[in-house]
Design a protein around this motif. Structure first.
Motif, PDB file in Angstrom:
ATOM      1  N   ILE A   1       0.834  -1.204   0.000  1.00 41.31           N
ATOM      2  CA  ILE A   1       0.000   0.000   0.000  1.00 41.31           C
ATOM      3  C   ILE A   1       0.868   1.253   0.000  1.00 41.31           C
ATOM      4  O   ILE A   1       0.590   2.233  -0.713  1.00 41.31           O
ATOM      5  N   ASN A   2       1.909   1.232   0.788  1.00 40.50           N
ATOM      6  CA  ASN A   2       2.824   2.371   0.825  1.00 40.50           C
ATOM      7  C   ASN A   2       3.459   2.610  -0.544  1.00 40.50           C
ATOM      8  O   ASN A   2       3.559   3.753  -1.012  1.00 40.50           O
ATOM      9  N   SER A   3       3.873   1.535  -1.206  1.00 35.93           N
ATOM     10  CA  SER A   3       4.488   1.666  -2.533  1.00 35.93           C
ATOM     11  C   SER A   3       3.477   2.147  -3.564  1.00 35.93           C
ATOM     12  O   SER A   3       3.805   2.965  -4.437  1.00 35.93           O
ATOM     13  N   VAL A   4       2.242   1.658  -3.468  1.00 35.47           N
ATOM     14  CA  VAL A   4       1.205   2.084  -4.416  1.00 35.47           C
ATOM     15  C   VAL A   4       0.923   3.573  -4.266  1.00 35.47           C
ATOM     16  O   VAL A   4       0.765   4.302  -5.259  1.00 35.47           O
ATOM     17  N   VAL A   5       0.863   4.051  -3.032  1.00 34.17           N
ATOM     18  CA  VAL A   5       0.621   5.481  -2.803  1.00 34.17           C
ATOM     19  C   VAL A   5       1.739   6.318  -3.411  1.00 34.17           C
ATOM     20  O   VAL A   5       1.490   7.349  -4.068  1.00 34.17           O
ATOM     21  N   VAL A   6       2.981   5.872  -3.219  1.00 36.35           N
ATOM     22  CA  VAL A   6       4.112   6.610  -3.782  1.00 36.35           C
ATOM     23  C   VAL A   6       4.061   6.594  -5.303  1.00 36.35           C
ATOM     24  O   VAL A   6       4.311   7.621  -5.963  1.00 36.35           O
ATOM     25  N   VAL A   7       3.738   5.449  -5.882  1.00 33.19           N
ATOM     26  CA  VAL A   7       3.655   5.347  -7.340  1.00 33.19           C
ATOM     27  C   VAL A   7       2.539   6.235  -7.880  1.00 33.19           C
ATOM     28  O   VAL A   7       2.693   6.908  -8.914  1.00 33.19           O
ATOM     29  N   LEU A   8       1.396   6.235  -7.215  1.00 37.17           N
ATOM     30  CA  LEU A   8       0.302   7.104  -7.655  1.00 37.17           C
ATOM     31  C   LEU A   8       0.702   8.576  -7.557  1.00 37.17           C
ATOM     32  O   LEU A   8       0.352   9.388  -8.430  1.00 37.17           O
ATOM     33  N   PHE A   9       1.414   8.921  -6.505  1.00 34.31           N
ATOM     34  CA  PHE A   9       1.889  10.302  -6.370  1.00 34.31           C
ATOM     35  C   PHE A   9       2.846  10.651  -7.505  1.00 34.31           C
ATOM     36  O   PHE A   9       2.766  11.739  -8.092  1.00 34.31           O
ATOM     37  N   LEU A  10       3.749   9.719  -7.824  1.00 34.56           N
ATOM     38  CA  LEU A  10       4.676   9.948  -8.927  1.00 34.56           C
ATOM     39  C   LEU A  10       3.931  10.045 -10.247  1.00 34.56           C
ATOM     40  O   LEU A  10       4.265  10.872 -11.106  1.00 34.56           O
ATOM     41  N   THR A  11       2.905   9.225 -10.421  1.00 36.64           N
ATOM     42  CA  THR A  11       2.103   9.287 -11.640  1.00 36.64           C
ATOM     43  C   THR A  11       1.418  10.638 -11.774  1.00 36.64           C
ATOM     44  O   THR A  11       1.340  11.212 -12.872  1.00 36.64           O
ATOM     45  N   GLY A  12       0.916  11.150 -10.653  1.00 32.40           N
ATOM     46  CA  GLY A  12       0.292  12.470 -10.688  1.00 32.40           C
ATOM     47  C   GLY A  12       1.270  13.552 -11.089  1.00 32.40           C
ATOM     48  O   GLY A  12       0.926  14.471 -11.853  1.00 32.40           O
ATOM     49  N   ILE A  13       2.494  13.448 -10.565  1.00 28.90           N
ATOM     50  CA  ILE A  13       3.506  14.443 -10.924  1.00 28.90           C
ATOM     51  C   ILE A  13       3.800  14.389 -12.420  1.00 28.90           C
ATOM     52  O   ILE A  13       3.870  15.427 -13.098  1.00 28.90           O
ATOM     53  N   ILE A  14       3.980  13.183 -12.937  1.00 25.75           N
ATOM     54  CA  ILE A  14       4.262  13.035 -14.362  1.00 25.75           C
ATOM     55  C   ILE A  14       3.107  13.564 -15.201  1.00 25.75           C
ATOM     56  O   ILE A  14       3.302  14.262 -16.204  1.00 25.75           O
ATOM     57  N   THR A  15       1.885  13.269 -14.787  1.00 32.62           N
ATOM     58  CA  THR A  15       0.722  13.701 -15.556  1.00 32.62           C
ATOM     59  C   THR A  15       0.575  15.218 -15.551  1.00 32.62           C
ATOM     60  O   THR A  15       0.327  15.839 -16.589  1.00 32.62           O
ATOM     61  N   MET A  16       0.754  15.826 -14.383  1.00 28.26           N
ATOM     62  CA  MET A  16       0.491  17.261 -14.245  1.00 28.26           C
ATOM     63  C   MET A  16       1.626  18.123 -14.788  1.00 28.26           C
ATOM     64  O   MET A  16       1.380  19.228 -15.291  1.00 28.26           O
ATOM     65  N   ILE A  17       2.829  17.642 -14.684  1.00 27.63           N
ATOM     66  CA  ILE A  17       3.972  18.472 -15.072  1.00 27.63           C
ATOM     67  C   ILE A  17       4.475  18.124 -16.473  1.00 27.63           C
ATOM     68  O   ILE A  17       4.414  18.945 -17.392  1.00 27.63           O
ATOM     69  N   ILE A  18       4.931  16.895 -16.621  1.00 25.69           N
ATOM     70  CA  ILE A  18       5.589  16.542 -17.873  1.00 25.69           C
ATOM     71  C   ILE A  18       4.607  16.527 -19.036  1.00 25.69           C
ATOM     72  O   ILE A  18       4.863  17.113 -20.092  1.00 25.69           O
TER      73      ILE A  18
END
Length: 659
Positions: free
Chosen positions: A301-318
Motif C-alpha cells: 500500500i505504501n508503494s502504491v501510494v508513492v507510485v500514484l503520487f509519482l504518476t500524478g507528478i508526471i501527468t500534471m507536469i511533464i
C-alpha cells in the motif's frame, strides 16, 4: 556424475515442443493440483510401512549442504538403501534424498528402539568422521528429513500450545508456536569446547482420517535428545532413555562427540501417532504461513501510494509541459525569432536516435534483460497460482532454468531488432554475444565456485554430469533459439520518427543531478523501497533454508517495480533531453538499474546483521551469488527503463513536425 547418489537427470529433449511440455510439467509429477502439482494424496492403512527419508544437512553459518550419509549414521539394509532420482533443481539445491532405517508401521507406537540392526554393537565414529561431526555441530547444522514428501520439523512450543502442526488437542496452530525445518545435529557446551550429538529422535507423526480405514500423513514433528550411551541398555531392540526437563540438564547425561578419538554411539528413536484435524490439502499451510501478511500489505500500500503520487507528478507536469511545447512548436504562425528561442528536448531531434557507443554490447544487454524479464513474469505468474509449491521439490529452480532457455527466442528477436535500428550489420556476432554474455558470466562464476564447494566435499557441488547437461541446454537449445529470434528480428528494425543528422550537436554543460552516478542513485530509491520487504523474506529463504511462498505479494511488488522503474526512467530521460544531452541510451540503462546498487548495499548490511558467517568460503559464496542476483536485477530493471524511455521518445518526437 557420482554413482554413489544414483542421480537421474533427464537429457534435453530434441524438439521445441518437448521443451514446452517439460516446462508445463515442471517436474515429473505434472501440474494438476494446487499444492503439489499432479500428486494425489497417498492413502495408508493401519500397519502399512512408512519410511523417513533424509534430504541433506544445512547450516546458515556455512551455506554448505552435506548429504546425510556424509556422516556414518545408521543405514538400512542394502536392499532398502535407495537414493531418489532427482530433478535438475534438486541437484542444484544440494538435495540428496535417501532412505533411512527409520521405518514405521502406521498406527503402531514405538516406545524406544535402536536404529541400527545390531543392538549389541555400537557405532564407532572415528576421525575424520568424528572431527567432521564436531565441526558440523559447532556450525549449527540441521538434518532435514521428509515423510510422505512432507518436511519433518523441530517444534518450539510457546505458552499454551501443545503441538506445532496441530494435533487432536490443538487443531489450530498457536500464535506462540514456532518450528525449524529439520532437527539440530547437536549442540555445544556453554564454553563451546564440547560437542554433543542428538542421538535419540522422538517422532510425532500426525495423520488425518475420515473413515478409520484410510489414513493420510499431515505432519511430522521431531524432538531430538542427546543421551549418553551408558544410559542406553540394549536388550534385543529395546533401550532405556532418561528424560530430563529444561533447566535440569546435566551434560554428563549427554552423548559427547570428541574430534580426535573413537566415539561409541547408539542411535535410538521412538514413534507416536497423533490424529489431527488438519486435512491433507492443508498440511502445507503451517509451513507456508511463517510471515505476517500485514507487513506485506503495508509495504504494498505504501508503494502504491508513492507510485500514484509519482504518476500524478508526471501527468500534471511533464505531460502538460509536453503538450504545450509540442503545440507551440507545431504552430506554423509563430515567428522565426520565437522559433529560434526554442531550447531543450526539441533541439536535439536530429541526434536523439543517434546510435550509442558499443551498440552490439548494448543490444546484447537489452536482449539478456528481455530474457530475464520473460522468465520472471512467467515464473511468478505460475507460482502465484500454486503450481510451483515447495512440495514439488526443485520445481521452481527447474522451471526458471527451462523458461530462461525458451525465452532465448525473444531475447534474440528484440536485441537483433534493436541492433539493426542502431545501424548494426553483423547480426550473427550480435546474436552470439546475446546468447553467451550473461549466461557466460553466471556459468563461469558458478564453475569457479564449484571448485571451492568440491574442496569442502559438500553436496552443493554440482556433479560433472549435471554441468554437461547445463551446457547442452545452453549451447544445444538456448543458443539456437537466440539465433532463430535474431534472424527474424534483424529483418524488422524499429522505425524512428525523425532522421539523424550527420554532424553531432554540441552538448552544453549539465547540472549535477543529471550526471550518471547522481541519476542512478536517485532513480534507484523508489524501486528499492517498493521491493525492500519482499527482498528481506527472499533473503531469509535463501540464506536460512526457509520456505518462501508469498508469490501473490511478490507478483504485486513486481508490478509496482515495473511501473516505478518505467516512470522514473521517463522523467530522468526527459530532464536529460531538456538539458540538450542526447546520450541517453546508456544513461537510461544505468539509471533504471540504480535499484541494484541499493540491493547490493542491503546485501552487505544483511550479511553483517543477520548472518553469522565468519569463514572465507561461505563469505565468498554469499557475495558471489549476491553479485549474480544484483547483476540480474540490474539487467531486468535497466531493460524495463530503456524500453519505457524508448517508447516515450518515439511518441513525443513523432508528434513534432520536423521540416
Amino acid at each position: 556424475m557420482s554413482s554413489k547418489y544414483r542421480q537421474s537427470i533427464q537429457t534435453p529433449f530434441p524438439s521445441l515442443l518437448a521443451i514446452y511440455f517439460l516446462v508445463l510439467l515442471l517436474s515429473s509429477d505434472g501440474v494438476l493440483s494446487f499444492y503439489v502439482p499432479g500428486v494425489a494424496p497417498v492413502e495408508f492403512k493401519k500397519g502399512d510401512p512408512l519410511v523417513i527419508k533424509a534430504v541433506k544437512m544445512t547450516s546458515s553459518q556455512t551455506q554448505l549442504p552435506y548429504s546425510y550419509y556424509s556422516l556414518p549414521f545408521c543405514k538400512p539394509n542394502a536392499s532398502k538403501l535407495v537414493y531418489k532420482s532427482e530433478n535438475l533443481g534438486e541437484v542444484l539445491r544440494g538435495d540428496r534424498i535417501v532412505s533411512t532405517p527409520y521405518e514405521f508401521k502406521l498406527g503402531q507406537n514405538v516406545a524406544c528402539q535402536l536404529a541400527c540392526h545390531n543392538p549389541e554393537t555400537p557405532l564407532h565414529w572415528k576421525p575424520p568422521y568424528a572431527t567432521e561431526a564436531f565441526s558440523h555441530i559447532e556450525h549449527h547444522y540441521f538434518v532435514h528429513m521428509i515423510v510422505d514428501n512432507l518436511p519433518c520439523v523441530t517444534k518450539t512450543i510457546g505458552p499454551g500450545s501443545s503441538s506445532v502442526l496441530g494435533g487432536a488437542e490443538n487443531e489450530d496452530t498457536n500464535a506462540n508456536s514456532h518450528f525449524h525445518v529439520g532437527y539440530p545435529l547437536g549442540f555445544m557446551s556453554q564454553d563451546n569446547q564440547h560437542a554433543y550429538i542428538n542421538n535419540h529422535l522422538d517422532f510425532n507423526i500426525l495423520y488425518h482420517t475420515d473413515d478409520e480405514k484410510s489414513f493420510r500423513v499431515v505432519g511430522c514433528e521431531i524432538t531430538p535428545s542427546s543421551v549418553n550411551r551408558v544410559f542406553i541398555r540394549p536388550k534385543e531392540t529395546d533401550c532405556a532413555v532418561p528424560r530430563v526437563t529444561a533447566g535440569q540438564q546435566n551434560f554428563q547425561d549427554n552423548q559427547e562427540i570428541k574430534a580426535n578419538t573413537d566415539n561409541e554411539l547408539f542411535f535410538t528413536y521412538s514413534v507416536v501417532w497423533t490424529p489431527s484435524a488438519v486435512r491433507w490439502a492443508s498440511r502445507w499451510d503451517v509451513y507456508l504461513q511463517m510471515t505476517d501478511a500485514n507487513i506485506h500489505w503495508f509495504s504494498i500500500i505504501n508503494s502504491v501510494v508513492v507510485v500514484l503520487f509519482l504518476t500524478g507528478i508526471i501527468t500534471m507536469i511533464i505531460i502538460r509541459t509536453l503538450r504545450r511545447d509540442i503545440a507551440r512548436y507545431n504552430n506554423m504562425e509563430d515567428s522565426a525569432e520565437e522559433a529560434l528561442e526554442e531550447v531543450g528536448w526539441k533541439l536535439v531531434h536530429g541526434d536523439v536516435f543517434r546510435p550509442p557507443r558499443y551498440p552490439r554490447l548494448f543490444a546484447s544487454l537489452i536482449g539478456s534483460g528481455i530474457q530475464i524479464l520473460g522468465m520472471a513474469v512467467v515464473t511468478i505468474f505460475f507460482a502465484m497460482f500454486g503450481m510451483l509449491s515447495p512440495a514439488s521439490r526443485g520445481a521452481l529452480m527447474s522451471a526458471m532454468i527451462f523458461l530462461y532457455v525458451i525465452m532465448g527466442t525473444f531475447a534474440g528477436y528484440h536485441s537483433s531488432r534493436l541492433y539493426r535500428s542502431m545501424r548494426g550489420k553483423e547480426w550473427k556476432k550480435q546474436a552470439f554475444m546475446t546468447a553467451t554474455l550473461f549466461p557466460g558470466i553466471v556459468f563461469g562464476t558458478c564453475f569457479i565456485l564449484n571448485f571451492f564447494i568440491w574442496g569442502k566435499a559438500s553436496s552443493g557441488a554440482v556433479p560433472f554430469g549435471t554441468m554437461i547437461w547445463l551446457l547442452v541446454l545452453w549451447f544445444g537449445i538456448s543458443l539456437p533459439l537466440v539465433y532463430l529470434g535474431a534472424y527474424f528480428g534483424f529483418r524488422k528494425p524499429y522505425q524512428h520518427p525523425v532522421r539523424t543528422n550527420q554532424i553531432p550537436r554540441q552538448i552544453p554543460p549539465q547540472p549535477w543531478y543529471i550526471k550518471p552516478i547522481a541519476s542512478a542513485l536517485m532513480a534507484g530509491i523508489l524501486p528499492f523501497g517498493a521491493m525492500f520487504i519482499e527482498l528481506f523474506f527472499i533473503y531469509n529463504a535463501l540464506w536460512h533454508n526457509q520456505f518462501y511462498y508469498m508469490f501473490g505479494f511478490l507478483f504485486l511488488v513486481f508490478l509496482i517495480l515495473l511501473v516505478s522503474v518505467s516512470q522514473i526512467a521517463v522523467v530522468l530521460c526527459y530532464f536529460q533531453l531538456c538539458g540538450e544531452d542526447y546520450h541517453w541510451w546508456w544513461r537510461v540503462l544505468f539509471s533504471s538499474g540504480g535499484s541494484a546498487i541499493y540491493m547490493f548495499f542491503y546485501a552487505v548490511f544483511y550479511f553483517h546483521t543477520r548472518l553469522e558467517i565468519t569463514e572465507f568460503i561461505p563469505t565468498l559464496l554469499y557475495f558471489a551469488y549476491t553479485g549474480l542476483m544484483v547483476l540480474t536485477a540490474f539487467l531486468l530493471t535497466g531493460t524495463i527503463g530503456f524500453y519505457s524511455s524508448y517508447i516515450f521518445l518515439t511518441k513525443i518526437y513523432g508528434a513534432v513536425k520536423i521540416d
